[in-house]
Motif scaffolding. Structure first.
Motif, mmCIF file in Angstrom:
data_model
loop_
_atom_site.group_PDB
_atom_site.id
_atom_site.type_symbol
_atom_site.label_atom_id
_atom_site.label_comp_id
_atom_site.label_asym_id
_atom_site.label_seq_id
_atom_site.Cartn_x
_atom_site.Cartn_y
_atom_site.Cartn_z
ATOM 1 N N GLY A 1 58.912 21.738 -89.719
ATOM 2 C CA GLY A 1 58.252 21.537 -89.136
ATOM 3 C C GLY A 1 57.881 21.423 -87.344
ATOM 4 N N MET A 2 57.090 20.938 -87.098
ATOM 5 C CA MET A 2 56.684 21.565 -85.915
ATOM 6 C C MET A 2 57.125 21.033 -84.174
ATOM 7 S SD MET A 2 52.576 22.022 -86.161
ATOM 8 C CE MET A 2 51.771 23.100 -86.589
ATOM 9 N N SER A 3 57.700 21.551 -83.436
ATOM 10 C CA SER A 3 58.399 21.767 -83.032
ATOM 11 C C SER A 3 57.065 20.446 -81.244
ATOM 12 C CB SER A 3 58.686 22.925 -81.948
ATOM 13 O OG SER A 3 59.066 22.138 -80.305
ATOM 14 N N TYR A 4 57.786 19.575 -80.591
ATOM 15 C CA TYR A 4 57.029 19.139 -79.678
ATOM 16 C C TYR A 4 58.188 18.723 -78.559
ATOM 17 C CZ TYR A 4 58.488 14.458 -81.701
ATOM 18 O OH TYR A 4 59.853 13.319 -81.753
ATOM 19 N N ALA A 5 59.222 19.793 -78.561
ATOM 20 C CA ALA A 5 60.357 19.476 -77.396
ATOM 21 C C ALA A 5 59.417 18.575 -76.102
ATOM 22 C CB ALA A 5 60.915 20.848 -77.222
ATOM 23 N N PRO A 6 60.083 18.422 -75.385
ATOM 24 C CA PRO A 6 59.098 17.153 -73.845
ATOM 25 C C PRO A 6 59.358 18.292 -73.195
ATOM 26 C CG PRO A 6 60.846 15.917 -74.967
ATOM 27 C CD PRO A 6 60.579 16.982 -75.412
ATOM 28 N N ALA A 7 58.820 18.216 -71.925
ATOM 29 C CA ALA A 7 59.602 19.545 -70.795
ATOM 30 C C ALA A 7 60.589 18.286 -69.846
ATOM 31 C CB ALA A 7 58.143 19.886 -69.708
ATOM 32 N N ASP B 1 56.527 0.562 -62.439
ATOM 33 C CA ASP B 1 55.129 -0.117 -62.308
ATOM 34 C C ASP B 1 54.150 1.223 -63.252
ATOM 35 O OD1 ASP B 1 55.427 2.093 -60.307
ATOM 36 O OD2 ASP B 1 53.593 2.261 -59.557
ATOM 37 N N ARG B 2 54.833 2.331 -64.293
ATOM 38 C CA ARG B 2 54.210 2.735 -64.713
ATOM 39 C C ARG B 2 54.791 2.958 -66.217
ATOM 40 N NH1 ARG B 2 50.525 7.297 -62.270
ATOM 41 N NH2 ARG B 2 51.056 6.859 -60.336
ATOM 42 N N ALA B 3 54.043 3.001 -66.921
ATOM 43 C CA ALA B 3 53.996 2.383 -68.445
ATOM 44 C C ALA B 3 54.276 4.266 -69.600
ATOM 45 C CB ALA B 3 53.061 2.564 -69.802
ATOM 46 N N ARG B 4 55.764 3.397 -70.334
ATOM 47 C CA ARG B 4 55.741 4.796 -70.485
ATOM 48 C C ARG B 4 55.596 5.160 -72.522
ATOM 49 N NH1 ARG B 4 62.060 3.747 -70.375
ATOM 50 N NH2 ARG B 4 62.899 5.604 -71.792
ATOM 51 N N ILE B 5 54.836 6.052 -72.141
ATOM 52 C CA ILE B 5 54.373 6.551 -73.812
ATOM 53 C C ILE B 5 55.879 7.239 -74.901
ATOM 54 C CG2 ILE B 5 52.523 6.724 -75.354
ATOM 55 C CD1 ILE B 5 51.096 6.064 -72.825
ATOM 56 N N SER B 6 55.778 7.306 -75.960
ATOM 57 C CA SER B 6 56.707 8.276 -76.216
ATOM 58 C C SER B 6 56.304 9.269 -76.421
ATOM 59 C CB SER B 6 56.507 8.045 -77.408
ATOM 60 O OG SER B 6 57.752 8.485 -79.058
ATOM 61 N N VAL B 7 56.667 10.334 -76.486
ATOM 62 C CA VAL B 7 56.203 11.993 -76.194
ATOM 63 C C VAL B 7 55.244 12.230 -76.948
ATOM 64 C CG1 VAL B 7 56.919 14.544 -75.942
ATOM 65 C CG2 VAL B 7 58.568 12.548 -74.673
ATOM 66 N N TYR B 8 55.765 12.226 -78.813
ATOM 67 C CA TYR B 8 55.025 12.444 -79.752
ATOM 68 C C TYR B 8 53.491 12.003 -79.535
ATOM 69 C CZ TYR B 8 54.604 8.035 -82.303
ATOM 70 O OH TYR B 8 53.802 6.640 -83.062
ATOM 71 N N ALA B 9 53.019 11.022 -79.119
ATOM 72 C CA ALA B 9 51.618 10.288 -78.446
ATOM 73 C C ALA B 9 51.010 10.653 -77.629
ATOM 74 C CB ALA B 9 52.069 8.760 -78.594
ATOM 75 N N GLN B 10 52.412 11.554 -76.409
ATOM 76 C CA GLN B 10 50.921 12.079 -75.899
ATOM 77 C C GLN B 10 49.839 12.890 -75.406
ATOM 78 O OE1 GLN B 10 53.979 12.285 -72.185
ATOM 79 N NE2 GLN B 10 54.964 10.996 -73.046
ATOM 80 N N GLY B 11 50.469 14.194 -76.538
ATOM 81 C CA GLY B 11 49.026 14.929 -76.878
ATOM 82 C C GLY B 11 48.301 14.617 -78.034
ATOM 83 N N GLY B 12 47.781 16.060 -78.506
ATOM 84 C CA GLY B 12 46.802 15.282 -79.860
ATOM 85 C C GLY B 12 47.681 14.941 -81.022
ATOM 86 N N ALA C 1 63.904 23.608 -75.801
ATOM 87 C CA ALA C 1 62.830 24.675 -74.768
ATOM 88 C C ALA C 1 61.420 24.063 -75.352
ATOM 89 C CB ALA C 1 62.719 25.767 -75.014
ATOM 90 N N ALA C 2 60.835 23.487 -73.929
ATOM 91 C CA ALA C 2 59.269 23.090 -74.109
ATOM 92 C C ALA C 2 58.090 24.140 -74.604
ATOM 93 C CB ALA C 2 58.551 21.941 -72.822
ATOM 94 N N ALA C 3 58.760 25.332 -74.286
ATOM 95 C CA ALA C 3 58.053 26.805 -74.735
ATOM 96 C C ALA C 3 58.046 27.031 -75.905
ATOM 97 C CB ALA C 3 58.493 27.544 -74.231
ATOM 98 N N GLN C 4 58.716 26.140 -76.723
ATOM 99 C CA GLN C 4 58.253 26.319 -77.943
ATOM 100 C C GLN C 4 57.403 25.329 -78.751
ATOM 101 O OE1 GLN C 4 62.375 25.658 -79.011
ATOM 102 N NE2 GLN C 4 62.925 27.602 -78.593
ATOM 103 N N ALA C 5 57.159 24.373 -77.696
ATOM 104 C CA ALA C 5 56.993 23.032 -78.383
ATOM 105 C C ALA C 5 55.373 23.667 -78.591
ATOM 106 C CB ALA C 5 56.447 21.816 -77.460
ATOM 107 N N ASN C 6 54.633 23.139 -80.406
ATOM 108 C CA ASN C 6 53.198 23.870 -80.760
ATOM 109 C C ASN C 6 51.986 22.959 -78.781
ATOM 110 O OD1 ASN C 6 50.342 23.496 -81.784
ATOM 111 N ND2 ASN C 6 51.185 24.346 -83.150
#
Length: 365
Positions: A79-85, A96-107, A259-264
């Motif tokens: 498993g690779m962590s993608y814990a959000p901040a 007025d803003r869109a919610r995109i799942s955390v997993y899809a906001q990065g690479g 912790a977000a610090a643990q995320a790749n």
């Protein structure tokens, strides 16, 4: 043993996995599991997979590792962590803003996880030259979550996703099958207890019972996998979620240890996807959509499905400033987009304050 390294192969394997960025690594036997296979058959028989026909088409391979590869003797679950901040539900207060799942906001996790799985597989072959290996991430008929539980890196929570005592619900999963007879880890015990936070957090009541998901009611399924118009009964509940939904994951109390610090770092959110404006997203044509989402998992749903989702969010926003952007899509060549635009326009016009009625001659003073 290569280069005189000390420790068991299993210990050295886990150390190398950590060096490659995997937050969790466990080992399970590769034998098929009849109990889990029966549960999968029941889930498919109930139609809870919706239109995800590939789940049924390759059921025979999903029964267990050896059904897919008879020579497999061990499974390495990773498993690779993608814990959000921050709590991803905070954007609910900003329609007025869109919610995109955390997993899809990065690479794209497919690329990142698979690249590192291949690196670990090469390490295994270098350590044990006679070993054969196969790597899998998401797109193959592999049941990563049950295997992760069997390998001890977490347990399948009541929301059906893997939960880690260290990383909460924020793990991308991958697996390596090998012909090596590795010493397995103990399966992880269920730590959900009496908690029902994930069940009650679901906006569309997608859980008919704990540990069972009806994908046909799930916002992640509806916004990503479902083609055509989304049923009216779910549109208001979608709120401003336009790609996936994190609510059941974010509600899990075990996330307090993540912790977000643990995320790749590869999964850190792109600035333009953390809280994008709906007005800007509605204006994307096909070419711009492809450019903006190059290297993102979002790209695979295409511009039309993306704009469809944004239109539902616009209709839920109650923001009359979005009416021009919505009206521009009423004549869209894609009939699903055009229908969504009409629905959004009706919702927004209905949200406008009514003008006071003019007095009639009979009631005027």
């Amino acid at each position: 043993m290569v280069n005189g390294a000390s420790g068991t192969l299993e210990d050295r394997l886990k150390a190398e996995a950590a060096r490659l960025g995997f937050a969790s690594c466990g080992i399970a036997p590769a034998a098929d599991d009849p109990v889990r296979a029966q549960r999968l058959e029941q889930w498919l028989g109930d139609g809870h997979h919706g239109t995800m026909d590939w789940m049924e088409t390759r059921l025979h391979h999903r029964r267990g590792p050896q059904s897919l590869w008879p020579q497999a003797r061990s499974v390495i679950a990773l498993g690779m962590s993608y814990a959000p901040a921050a709590d991803p539900r905070a954007l609910e207060a900003h329609p007025d803003r869109a919610r995109i799942s955390v997993y899809a906001q990065g690479g794209d996790y497919h690329d990142v996880v698979k690249r590192n799985l291949k690196a670990l597989a090469r390490w295994i072959v270098a350590e044990e030259p006679g070993a054969e290996v196969k790597v899998f991430v998401d797109t193959a008929p592999v049941m990563e979550k049950p295997l992760g539980e069997l390998a001890g890196i977490g347990w399948q929570g009541k929301h059906t996703n893997l939960v880690s005592r260290t990383h909460g619900s924020w793990l991308f999963l991958g697996a390596i099958y090998t012909t090596l007879e590795l010493v397995p880890d103990a399966p992880h015990e269920d730590r959900c207890g009496t908690c029902t936070a994930c069940q009650t957090a679901c906006p569309t009541d997608a859980f008919p019972e704990p540990y069972r998901l009806d994908a046909r009611r799930c916002i992640s399924y509806l916004t990503i996998e479902h083609k055509g118009p989304i049923p009216h009964e779910f549109r208001a509940a979608m709120g401003n979620r336009i790609y996936g939904c994190d609510d059941c994951l974010a509600a899990c109390p075990w996330n307090s240890f993540a912790a977000a610090a643990q995320a790749n770092r590869a999964f850190l959110p792109r600035a333009e996807l953390a809280a994008p404006k709906l007005a800007e997203l509605l204006a994307l044509d096909d070419a711009t959509f492809r450019q903006v989402f190059s290297g993102s998992p979002i790209k695979r749903i295409g511009r039309n499905r993306w704009v469809r989702n944004c239109l539902y969010a616009a209709g839920n926003s109650g923001d009359p400033a979005l009416i021009p952007a919505v009206q521009a899509l009423l004549a869209d060549p894609d009939p699903v987009v055009a229908e969504a635009a009409q629905w959004a326009a009706d919702q927004l016009h209905g949200a406008l304050p009514r003008k006071p009625a003019c007095p009639t001659a009979a009631t005027a003073p």
